[in-house]
Motif scaffolding. Structure first.
Motif, short mmCIF file in Angstrom:
data_model
loop_
_atom_site.label_atom_id
_atom_site.label_comp_id
_atom_site.label_asym_id
_atom_site.label_seq_id
_atom_site.Cartn_x
_atom_site.Cartn_y
_atom_site.Cartn_z
N ILE A 158 3.41 5.20 7.37
CA ILE A 158 3.02 3.99 6.64
C ILE A 158 2.81 2.84 7.62
N LEU A 159 3.72 2.68 8.57
CA LEU A 159 3.59 1.61 9.56
C LEU A 159 2.36 1.84 10.44
N GLY A 160 2.09 3.09 10.79
CA GLY A 160 0.88 3.39 11.57
C GLY A 160 -0.38 3.04 10.82
N TYR A 161 -0.38 3.29 9.51
CA TYR A 161 -1.52 2.94 8.67
C TYR A 161 -1.71 1.42 8.63
N LEU A 162 -0.61 0.71 8.43
CA LEU A 162 -0.68 -0.74 8.28
C LEU A 162 -1.05 -1.47 9.57
N PHE A 163 -0.47 -1.04 10.69
CA PHE A 163 -0.64 -1.80 11.93
C PHE A 163 -1.62 -1.19 12.92
N LEU A 164 -1.89 0.10 12.80
CA LEU A 164 -2.79 0.75 13.75
C LEU A 164 -4.03 1.34 13.11
N GLY A 165 -4.11 1.25 11.78
CA GLY A 165 -5.27 1.81 11.08
C GLY A 165 -5.26 3.32 11.02
N GLY A 166 -4.08 3.93 11.17
CA GLY A 166 -3.97 5.38 11.10
C GLY A 166 -4.27 5.90 9.71
#
Length: 76
Positions: free
Chosen positions: A7-15
């Motif tokens: 979830i954090l990767g999606y939010l901050f890195l666009g994963g």
């Protein structure tokens, strides 16, 4: 822990997220928010409430336009 990191990767890195609906841990609505990751981390490290299952009784997810094909039965 992996779910919170995704979830954090999606939010901050666009994963990518395999199923955005499952990332809505605290049922605050889509798109997933920082509060979803915090909810999971609170449960894991501070003994907070168990996240609810993403779909009723961990049954297969309904066929929908979010690209979800199966619900996970792990509570976290």
């Amino acid at each position: 822990l992996t779910d919170a990191v995704k979830i954090l990767g999606y939010l901050f890195l666009g994963g990518p997220l395999e199923c955005p609906a499952i990332a809505d841990v605290n049922h605050s609505g889509l798109p997933p928010k920082l509060t979803d990751a915090v909810y999971l981390l609170n449960h894991l490290f501070l003994g907070g409430p168990l996240p609810p299952p993403p779909f009723p009784e961990c049954a297969p997810a309904p066929d929908d336009d979010l690209g979800c094909v199966r619900a996970g039965c792990d509570p976290v």
